[in-house]
Write an enzyme that holds these catalytic residues in place. Structure first.
Site, PDB file in Angstrom:
ATOM      1  N   ASN A   9       0.881  -1.172   0.000  1.00  0.00           N
ATOM      2  CA  ASN A   9       0.000   0.000   0.000  1.00  0.00           C
ATOM      3  C   ASN A   9       0.914   1.216   0.000  1.00  0.00           C
ATOM      4  O   ASN A   9       1.496   1.558   1.033  1.00  0.00           O
ATOM      5  CB  ASN A   9      -0.897  -0.029   1.244  1.00  0.00           C
ATOM      6  CG  ASN A   9      -1.730   1.233   1.380  1.00  0.00           C
ATOM      7  OD1 ASN A   9      -1.741   2.078   0.478  1.00  0.00           O
ATOM      8  ND2 ASN A   9      -2.413   1.379   2.500  1.00  0.00           N
ATOM      9  N   TRP A  10       1.040   1.829  -1.159  1.00  0.00           N
ATOM     10  CA  TRP A  10       1.993   2.950  -1.288  1.00  0.00           C
ATOM     11  C   TRP A  10       1.479   4.234  -0.638  1.00  0.00           C
ATOM     12  O   TRP A  10       2.215   5.196  -0.531  1.00  0.00           O
ATOM     13  CB  TRP A  10       2.302   3.200  -2.770  1.00  0.00           C
ATOM     14  CG  TRP A  10       3.060   2.088  -3.431  1.00  0.00           C
ATOM     15  CD1 TRP A  10       3.594   0.976  -2.837  1.00  0.00           C
ATOM     16  CD2 TRP A  10       3.387   1.980  -4.827  1.00  0.00           C
ATOM     17  NE1 TRP A  10       4.232   0.190  -3.769  1.00  0.00           N
ATOM     18  CE2 TRP A  10       4.109   0.787  -5.007  1.00  0.00           C
ATOM     19  CE3 TRP A  10       3.128   2.781  -5.944  1.00  0.00           C
ATOM     20  CZ2 TRP A  10       4.588   0.370  -6.255  1.00  0.00           C
ATOM     21  CZ3 TRP A  10       3.597   2.372  -7.195  1.00  0.00           C
ATOM     22  CH2 TRP A  10       4.318   1.185  -7.337  1.00  0.00           C
ATOM     23  N   LYS A  11       0.209   4.249  -0.266  1.00  0.00           N
ATOM     24  CA  LYS A  11      -0.404   5.448   0.330  1.00  0.00           C
ATOM     25  C   LYS A  11      -0.131   6.658  -0.577  1.00  0.00           C
ATOM     26  O   LYS A  11      -0.049   6.483  -1.796  1.00  0.00           O
ATOM     27  CB  LYS A  11       0.089   5.631   1.767  1.00  0.00           C
ATOM     28  CG  LYS A  11      -0.138   4.346   2.598  1.00  0.00           C
ATOM     29  CD  LYS A  11       0.050   4.517   4.070  1.00  0.00           C
ATOM     30  CE  LYS A  11      -0.202   3.171   4.760  1.00  0.00           C
ATOM     31  NZ  LYS A  11      -0.070   3.246   6.209  1.00  0.00           N
ATOM     32  N   HIS A  95      -9.408   1.129   4.966  1.00  0.00           N
ATOM     33  CA  HIS A  95      -8.119   1.339   5.628  1.00  0.00           C
ATOM     34  C   HIS A  95      -8.330   2.269   6.823  1.00  0.00           C
ATOM     35  O   HIS A  95      -9.132   3.195   6.772  1.00  0.00           O
ATOM     36  CB  HIS A  95      -7.097   1.940   4.647  1.00  0.00           C
ATOM     37  CG  HIS A  95      -5.713   1.908   5.231  1.00  0.00           C
ATOM     38  ND1 HIS A  95      -5.284   2.863   6.114  1.00  0.00           N
ATOM     39  CD2 HIS A  95      -4.696   1.031   5.099  1.00  0.00           C
ATOM     40  CE1 HIS A  95      -4.047   2.558   6.499  1.00  0.00           C
ATOM     41  NE2 HIS A  95      -3.665   1.447   5.894  1.00  0.00           N
ATOM     42  N   GLU A  97      -6.740   4.677   7.895  1.00  0.00           N
ATOM     43  CA  GLU A  97      -6.564   6.114   7.603  1.00  0.00           C
ATOM     44  C   GLU A  97      -7.839   6.697   6.979  1.00  0.00           C
ATOM     45  O   GLU A  97      -8.182   7.856   7.228  1.00  0.00           O
ATOM     46  CB  GLU A  97      -5.330   6.311   6.703  1.00  0.00           C
ATOM     47  CG  GLU A  97      -4.053   6.102   7.507  1.00  0.00           C
ATOM     48  CD  GLU A  97      -2.880   5.512   6.744  1.00  0.00           C
ATOM     49  OE1 GLU A  97      -2.874   5.575   5.501  1.00  0.00           O
ATOM     50  OE2 GLU A  97      -1.980   4.967   7.403  1.00  0.00           O
ATOM     51  N   GLU A 167      -5.120  -4.866  10.570  1.00  0.00           N
ATOM     52  CA  GLU A 167      -4.091  -3.848  10.765  1.00  0.00           C
ATOM     53  C   GLU A 167      -4.354  -3.108  12.078  1.00  0.00           C
ATOM     54  O   GLU A 167      -5.165  -2.171  12.114  1.00  0.00           O
ATOM     55  CB  GLU A 167      -4.131  -2.833   9.622  1.00  0.00           C
ATOM     56  CG  GLU A 167      -3.895  -3.448   8.258  1.00  0.00           C
ATOM     57  CD  GLU A 167      -3.339  -2.434   7.258  1.00  0.00           C
ATOM     58  OE1 GLU A 167      -2.261  -2.678   6.726  1.00  0.00           O
ATOM     59  OE2 GLU A 167      -3.974  -1.380   7.043  1.00  0.00           O
ATOM     60  N   GLY A 173       2.715   2.400  10.704  1.00  0.00           N
ATOM     61  CA  GLY A 173       3.654   3.503  10.533  1.00  0.00           C
ATOM     62  C   GLY A 173       4.381   3.895  11.807  1.00  0.00           C
ATOM     63  O   GLY A 173       5.015   4.949  11.875  1.00  0.00           O
ATOM     64  N   SER A 212       3.697  -2.077  10.231  1.00  0.00           N
ATOM     65  CA  SER A 212       5.155  -2.138  10.403  1.00  0.00           C
ATOM     66  C   SER A 212       5.735  -3.511  10.073  1.00  0.00           C
ATOM     67  O   SER A 212       6.686  -3.967  10.701  1.00  0.00           O
ATOM     68  CB  SER A 212       5.556  -1.707  11.816  1.00  0.00           C
ATOM     69  OG  SER A 212       5.126  -0.379  12.059  1.00  0.00           O
ATOM     70  N   GLY A 233       3.019  -1.062   4.212  1.00  0.00           N
ATOM     71  CA  GLY A 233       3.071   0.368   3.931  1.00  0.00           C
ATOM     72  C   GLY A 233       4.497   0.802   3.652  1.00  0.00           C
ATOM     73  O   GLY A 233       5.018   0.613   2.554  1.00  0.00           O
ATOM     74  N   GLY A 234       5.147   1.356   4.663  1.00  0.00           N
ATOM     75  CA  GLY A 234       6.497   1.936   4.500  1.00  0.00           C
ATOM     76  C   GLY A 234       7.478   1.040   3.756  1.00  0.00           C
ATOM     77  O   GLY A 234       8.186   1.505   2.852  1.00  0.00           O
TER      78      GLY A 234
HETATM   79  P1  13P Z   1       3.167   0.433   7.627  1.00  0.00           P
HETATM   80  O1  13P Z   1       3.698  -0.846   7.031  1.00  0.00           O
HETATM   81  O2  13P Z   1       3.877   1.657   7.143  1.00  0.00           O
HETATM   82  O3  13P Z   1       3.065   0.346   9.110  1.00  0.00           O
HETATM   83  O4  13P Z   1       1.668   0.590   7.084  1.00  0.00           O
HETATM   84  C1  13P Z   1       0.817  -0.474   7.153  1.00  0.00           C
HETATM   85  C2  13P Z   1      -0.419  -0.135   6.414  1.00  0.00           C
HETATM   86  O5  13P Z   1      -1.174   0.739   6.801  1.00  0.00           O
HETATM   87  C3  13P Z   1      -0.702  -0.868   5.180  1.00  0.00           C
HETATM   88  O6  13P Z   1      -1.984  -0.620   4.714  1.00  0.00           O
END
Ligand code: 13P
Length: 250
Positions: A9-11, A95, A97, A167, A173, A212, A233-234
């Site tokens: 997930n590149w956000k 998600h 967010e 999640e 994050g 993470s 994510g990251g």
């Molecule tokens: P991180 O891997 O950056 O913690 O993010 C996870 C995430 O929200 C994937 O959708």
């Protein structure tokens, strides 16, 4: 036996140039990975470039969100048919967010889930508790409530052909990962909760862990019985790290 799925997930990250470099690296490295389904979810505006770069490869594409509406006067929205038209196999819905920063309720997320599923795209349905909820001991209630909104919209077979991502919000994050035991316990709860409606679907549904996840912890997390991959994510923003997580699922 469930095939693992690792999805990036590149956000809201990247430029047109950096995304090209990233996806080319992922496509190239993914050639050596077998037995793991791989996907990336770029920002909408990069989906066309990424879809072109992944054509004929073992890397699928997904969107990070979708409109509840199918077409018309909804400025700024993107419909599921548009997402499908650009070759997306998956669409993330719910998600944390989106839920926390953009006020998406369980009901809105369930509507999005329905729109995605009805279009024949695979929903990647995200659930999870906040730190406060974990500390209050209501993790299972929160996950059950989020899941039940989808059952209410779609009936007992709701999760057939869909993907669930657990999640924990406090792990996203933050560099704080749920321990493999903590994550496994919630994944097992989720599967059992779905099994109450349909045991066969519960057995087949891929439940990803997100929060993470990185090359250092991916193997142990994905080694748990009910953890069928990751939503990253990251660590999905660097081809080598993402590919290392994918390889850990083999
Ligand atoms: P991180 O891997 O950056 O913690 O993010 C996870 C995430 O929200 C994937 O959708």
């Amino acid at each position: 036996m469930r095939t693992p799925l690792v999805a990036g997930n590149w956000k809201m990250n990247g430029s047109r140039a950096s995304v090209k470099e990233l996806i080319n690296g992922v496509v190239d490295g993914a050639k050596a990975i077998n037995g793991v389904e791989i996907a990336v979810c770029p920002p909408f505006i990069f989906i066309a470039d990424v879809a072109a770069a992944t054509q004929g490869s073992n890397v699928a594409v997904g969107s990070q969100d979708v409109s509840t509406e199918l077409k018309g006067a909804f400025t700024g929205e993107t419909s599921i048919e548009m997402i499908k038209d650009f070759g997306c196999k998956y669409a993330i819905v719910g998600h944390s967010e989106r839920r926390t920063l953009y006020g998406e309720s369980d009901e809105i997320v369930a509507e999005k889930f329905t729109v995605v599923k009805n279009a024949g795209v695979i929903p990647v349905f995200c659930i999870g508790e906040t730190l406060q909820e974990r500390e209050q001991g209501v993790t299972e209630e929160v996950c059950a409530r989020q899941i039940d909104a989808v059952f209410a919209a779609q009936g007992d077979n709701a999760f057939e052909g869909s993907v669930i991502a657990y999640e924990p919000v406090w792990a996203i994050g933050t560099g704080k990962t749920a321990s493999p035991e903590q994550a496994q316990a919630v994944h097992a709860f989720i599967r059992a909760h779905i099994a109450k409606r349909n045991a066969d679907i519960a057995e087949k549904v891929q439940i990803l862990y997100g929060g993470s996840m990185n090359p250092a912890n991916a193997r142990e997390l994905m080694g748990q019985t009910d953890i069928d991959g990751g939503l990253i994510g990251g660590a999905s923003l660097k081809a080598d790290d993402f590919l290392a997580v994918c390889a850990a699922g083999q």
